[in-house]
Enzyme design. Structure first.
Site: not given
Length: 695
Positions: A144, A153
């Site tokens: 995730e 990210e």
């Protein structure tokens, strides 16, 4: 151990050295994180659990041992799901040490220590082998690593490395696939967040128009995505020019590349108009068949709007085309999504780049200075013609033909307004190189370079020579400063007014003449979730995470209010707005603290999730600009907030979250204090006795 930390004070403008705990930065990271929001995301958690069960079953059906690699484990939740689903062992990677320590405790608390190993490393540092972190490659990859933009990210480099070094070929992956979607729209409101519009000023000599520099018009803008709660943008604020287009997909079960790439989709515009903005979101499919899907689509593109999951850790993306382009209904075009390892951007082309062999365009970079100085809401604020008109009206009442004006605000157009309205001489202080360069360009584009004097220095260093020996008769400010996060940070104007006091003429006028701090208790529809304890998540005990966040919130700065753009976060007022402090800019900053006590009466039923604070600037006795509530709340309490500003939110803890009984109004008492030395505003709340008893 204590350490000294230096920080620039946004209110006073000074650099302060403060003694902090050595883990201060860690506590700030945890306190401001989205962990609670993710744990409250029922849809996300449920879909991950379903996908993990299915992946483990597929591996077991082949007669294989199920070895899981969980990158970015956080609380260890997904690894615990995997073990519960039948995985034989999980290697859970978490680079953030406090989070890794919490994951160890959470895994132990839930009885999975013999099946889950927490590895406190970046995934690219994990080793394989008899003496390594993992004895062999995993055959199930769970991650995730996604943000609102999907790849922001570092998901692509992490997947790329994992497939090369940490997992087996053709492994199972949860999620299995991600798809990015885009929709082309025309929107004057959203375009105003990216470009400077012509600004009209009515003067005694007729209408004057402030025009943007050509550099700004041609600038492709900032490379960063603008992530917002797109569901709070009214459909009347944009015109759809295309269907929803699937732009590109990433198969996480195979080798992933983080190299720069472009993906083109041909479409026929649904309407003629100006192509300006690309709205974007993504979904992730947890299984190869695509039956288990989690989506971030806005309500109009959602398969079941009634089941729309609110979340703040994943929102939607707004991208701005390098320049607006006319499109004609039915005339085919290509929308192109470009990405590198961390960033996505879009372009509109007449033909497919694959067909004509064009290279991937470089990531857009601002070369006009404006996108470096002004954030998206600031662009919108400057482009708000109604707001400009209000400042013009106020200026008319204080300007005189012999006025010598000094403007103090970062990258403000007030100096131009003062000149057009007839001031004899105008000076503006721009104490950053970026704002100085930008204002020079704007003045030159409007033929004002010899009409307005730019002073590039800190206000406290101002000399009579900088003002050509003249005294200032009108001190102006919006006020706006790029370093401000909380509403009262713009009180820096007051400190500057104090610093330049000796340069003010007797009877000099200050605009705004005063400011006031206002407060209202509210019930949030959803925002409360980001600070609400989770307790149990999908059957797993995560109280340790709740305690960790609570401990982090006990640190000094974490107790302060949080800035939030409340136009994106619907709420209902529980009380009437109340003025709690006033600041008189006609006088220097006082030496002693300014304090006040009072009580807010809760008049509407519901829950009290927190208090919202905002500033109102009194330009003149008859003109006030609010950075918060724009009009009285509706009968049911629904609020209309200034869309250009962030408001300050004090979230109440669980002991200060009462349900009001029908027996009559209750009160929340407060003590508010302005600290002149630090420029901080602190507020403490206590409940009435009736509420303390749990009524």
């Amino acid at each position: 151990m204590k350490v000294f930390c230096g920080r620039a004070n946004p209110t006073t403008g000074s650099v302060e050295w403060l003694e902090e705990d050595e883990h201060y930065d860690y506590h700030q990271e945890i306190a401001r994180s989205s962990y609670a929001d993710m744990l409250h995301d029922k849809d996300r958690n449920m879909k991950y659990y379903q996908g993990i069960r299915a992946a483990v079953s597929r591996v077991k059906d082949k007669g294989q041992t199920a070895l899981v690699l969980d990158i970015g484990t956080g609380t260890g939740l997904l690894s615990m799901m995997a073990v519960t689903a039948g995985a034989d062992f999980c290697y859970a990677i978490e680079v953030f040490k406090p989070m890794a320590n919490a994951a160890v405790k959470i895994v132990e608390k839930n009885g999975f220590s013999d099946k889950i190993k927490i590895i406190n490393k970046h995934s690219t540092e994990v080793t394989i082998g008899p003496d390594g972190d993992m004895p062999c490659r995993a055959n199930i990859l769970i991650t995730e690593l996604f943000d609102t933009e999907l790849i922001g990210e570092g998901a692509l480099p992490s997947y790329e490395h994992a497939h090369r070094h940490l997992v087996q070929k053709n492994c199972e992956a949860v999620p299995h696939r991600a798809t990015v979607y885009a929709q082309l729209v025309e929107s004057r409101r959203m375009w105003s967040w990216n470009k400077l519009f012509p600004i009209r000023v009515q003067t005694s000599l007729g209408e004057q128009v402030i025009v943007p520099p050509l550099e700004l018009e041609r600038c492709p803008g900032a490379p960063s995505v603008y992530d917002i709660q797109l569901n709070q943008v009214s459909p009347t604020d944009f015109t759809v020019l295309s269907n929803v287009l699937p732009m590109f997909s990433v198969d996480f079960s195979k080798q992933v590349s983080s190299s720069t790439a472009s993906h083109s989709r041909q479409f026929e515009p649904l309407a003629s108009g100006q192509a300006q903005v690309v709205l974007s979101w993504w979904d992730i499919e947890m299984d190869p068949e695509g039956k288990i899907k989690c989506t971030t689509a806005p309500f109009w593109a959602h398969s079941d709007p009634e089941e729309l999951q609110w979340r703040d850790h994943w929102m939607q993306c707004v991208y701005f085309l390098p320049e607006e382009e006319p499109v004609v209904q039915g005339s085919a075009l290509c929308l192109v999504a470009h990405h590198d390892d961390y960033c996505v951007w879009y372009s509109l082309q007449r033909t497919s780049p694959e067909k004509d062999g064009r290279a991937h365009p470089a990531r857009p970079v601002c070369d006009c200075q404006a996108h470096l100085l002004w954030n998206r809401p600031r662009f919108g604020e400057i482009n708000d013609q109604n707001r400009t008109d209000q400042y013009v009206q106020a200026l008319r009442t204080v300007l005189k033909p012999d006025s010598v004006c000094l403007c103090i605000s970062d990258g403000s157009l007030l100096s131009i307004l003062a000149h057009h309205l007839g001031a004899e001489q105008v000076f503006t202080i721009e104490n950053s190189a970026a704002s100085h360069r930008l204002m020079k360009k704007i003045f030159k584009a409007n033929h004002l370079e010899d009409k307005i004097n730019i002073i590039e220095k800190r206000p406290e260093l101002l000399t009579p020579a900088d003002l050509e020996g003249k005294k200032v008769s009108l001190l102006l400010g919006e006020p706006f400063f790029t370093t401000s996060l909380l509403p009262w940070h713009n009180l820096y104007f007051w400190y500057v007014r104090t610093a330049v006091d000796r340069h003010l003429a007797p009877g000099a006028v200050v605009m705004p003449q005063a400011a006031s701090l206002h407060m209202m208790v509210v019930e949030f529809r959803d925002l409360w979730r980001i600070r609400s304890p989770c307790g149990d998540c999908e059957g797993f005990n995560v109280h340790i995470m709740d305690d960790m966040i609570k401990h982090a919130l006990d640190f000094r700065e974490s107790k302060e209010a949080e800035p939030h753009p409340l136009w994106e976060y619907p709420c209902r007022s529980r009380s009437e707005p109340q003025q709690i402090l006033t600041f008189d800019f006609r006088q220097p900053v006082p030496l002693q603290a300014v304090c006040a006590e009072g009580a807010i009466e809760l008049k509407r039923p519901g829950r009290s999730h927190g208090a919202v604070l905002w500033m109102e600037y009194h330009l003149t006795p008859d003109s006030t600009v609010s950075t918060g509530l724009l009009k009285p709340a509706e009968d049911k309490g629904y609020c209309c907030w200034n869309p250009h500003c962030k408001q300050a939110v004090y979230f109440f803890n669980t002991t200060l979250d009462p349900r009001v009984p029908p027996g009559g109004p209750q009160t929340i008492t407060y003590t508010v204090e302005f600290h002149p030395h630090t420029g901080d505003v602190t507020v403490d709340f206590t409940l009435s006795d009736a509420l303390d008893r749990g009524c």
